[in-house]
Design an enzyme around this catalytic site. Structure first.
Site, mmCIF file in Angstrom:
data_model
loop_
_atom_site.group_PDB
_atom_site.id
_atom_site.type_symbol
_atom_site.label_atom_id
_atom_site.label_comp_id
_atom_site.label_asym_id
_atom_site.label_seq_id
_atom_site.Cartn_x
_atom_site.Cartn_y
_atom_site.Cartn_z
ATOM 1 N N HIS A 1 -3.311 7.303 2.358
ATOM 2 C CA HIS A 1 -3.768 5.976 1.933
ATOM 3 C C HIS A 1 -5.141 5.730 2.565
ATOM 4 C CE1 HIS A 1 -4.099 1.797 1.236
ATOM 5 N NE2 HIS A 1 -3.648 1.388 2.406
ATOM 6 N N ASN B 1 -10.154 -0.183 0.764
ATOM 7 C CA ASN B 1 -8.697 -0.103 0.673
ATOM 8 C C ASN B 1 -8.257 -0.716 -0.660
ATOM 9 O OD1 ASN B 1 -5.949 -0.512 0.853
ATOM 10 N ND2 ASN B 1 -5.980 -1.216 2.976
ATOM 11 N N CYS C 1 0.823 -1.227 0.000
ATOM 12 C CA CYS C 1 0.000 0.000 0.000
ATOM 13 C C CYS C 1 0.854 1.275 0.000
ATOM 14 C CB CYS C 1 -0.942 0.017 1.197
ATOM 15 S SG CYS C 1 -1.991 -1.431 1.278
#
Ligand code: UT7
Length: 337
Positions: A258, A288, A118
């Site tokens: 993020h 996500n 990520c």
């Protein structure tokens, strides 16, 4: 002492692509013992996108890259390099970036994948900035593309509610030295390797045929540990990158973190004393999306008019590895000719 920069890497265009299929919290209620109230209050996620049979990191990446090129006015054959941040490549090798290179017709571009989960987009931005600042390359496409719903254990309510699929792309090119990427801060902590990982499908634990239930082919996550790490590192990394740019949180126009969990985003914003209107959030729509989340959020921020000339943006990501990264960017003041 570092030499003054002659040029910097500015954003010339952004793009994104998500699969059509929407997976809502109500859909997940039919798969595992969960409910909309729990998911929204613990994560902020209402729905996420899920790949259809023909969607892959490469196809989403190609669509996002084409849009970024269109928005920048640069043609595919002008691109020098494609960096694709992905943890869900179509194949173990060669790279998804090479599929994207072919798919968009970037005939003069080099291409490679960058694996930092990520945090991958923030790492890729740092690499692209270095190459452009040094004059080695002119136009670099940075793509974050991930399809984690293909690697989810749909019986694990601790992970299956979190992830979605998508791709975001950003075209970087040379700009004035006081604009574009002003600083980056990257880090890793391999001691936390097993806190979020996929334990098979590589060469230590190959998967041949359908993945057996007792082989950890799916995402496995120690949610609470990752949560604690994220809350600490997001604010810290962002503040370190700002310090490197000789700025403070008070200089930030828009924080683009993020999009993992609204509670993690809020904790980082609180640490930086940022009001809500300086924090970009779209986790409710996409969940996500790993390496895609920051470039997708950037694209939505840009097209919704949240980014204006001279704005100071801060990107910050954290993820498997463990890894983290942050970039400080001053949005360009002139349109690129
Ligand atoms: O890009 C990096 C990717 N990873 C992350 O961002 C993950 C970071 N971690 C998190 O976001 C959070 O830890 C989660 C959202 C995964 C979990 O939230 P939490 O507040 O840490 O919950 P928890 O794991 O402490 O679980 C609390 C309770 C447990 O029940 P008991 O043991 O208290 O009875 C869980 O079994 O909630 C239960 N639970 C659920 N209940 C309904 C866990 N998942 C669910 C669920 N629906 N989906």
């Amino acid at each position: 002492m570092s030499q003054p920069k002659l040029q910097s890497a500015i954003v010339l265009g952004t793009g994104m692509s998500v699969p059509e299929r929407i997976l809502s919290n109500a859909d997940l209620e039919k798969l595992v013992d969960t409910n909309d109230e729990w998911i929204v209050s613990r994560t902020g996620i209402s729905e996420r996108r899920m790949c259809g049979p023909d969607d892959y990191s490469s196809t989403l990446g190609i669509a996002a890259a084409k849009q970024a090129l269109e928005n920048s006015g640069i043609t595919a054959d002008q691109v020098d390099l494609i960096i694709c941040s992905t943890t869900t490549p179509d194949y173990p090798w060669p790279s998804t970036a090479c599929q994207i290179q072919h798919g968009i017709g970037a005939t003069h571009a080099a291409a490679f994948d960058l694996s930092a989960a990520c945090s991958g987009y923030t790492y890729s931005v740092a690499v692209a900035a270095g190459l452009i600042e040094g004059g080695a390359m002119k136009y670099i496409l940075v793509i974050g593309a991930d399809t984690l719903t293909k690697q989810i254990n749909w019986e694990d309510r601790g992970t299956c509610i979190l992830f979605g699929d998508g791709a975001g792309a950003t075209l970087f090119g040379p700009g004035k030295p006081d604009e574009g990427v002003l600083s980056s801060h990257l880090g890793s902590e391999g001691a936390g390797f097993y806190q979020i990982w996929v334990g098979a499908g590589g060469l230590r634990e190959p998967v041949v045929g359908p993945p057996p239930k007792d082989r950890p082919w799916y995402i496995q996550m120690a949610g609470a540990e990752v949560y604690k790490f994220a809350v600490k590192i997001m604010g810290e990394a962002a503040l370190t990158a700002l310090e490197k740019a000789e700025m403070s949180a008070a200089d930030v126009s828009l924080f683009i973190p993020h999009q993992a969990n609204i509670r993690i985003i809020n904790a980082a914003a609180e640490r930086m004393h940022l009001p809500d209107d300086k924090v970009f959030v779209n986790v409710q729509k996409y969940g996500n999306t790993s390496g895609a989340s920051i470039p997708m959020a950037l694209h939505e921020a840009v097209i919704s008019g949240r980014v204006i000339a001279g704005d100071v943006l801060v990107f910050v990501g954290f993820g498997a590895g463990l890894t983290w990264g942050a970039n400080v960017i001053r949005w360009r003041t002139e349109s690129h000719a």
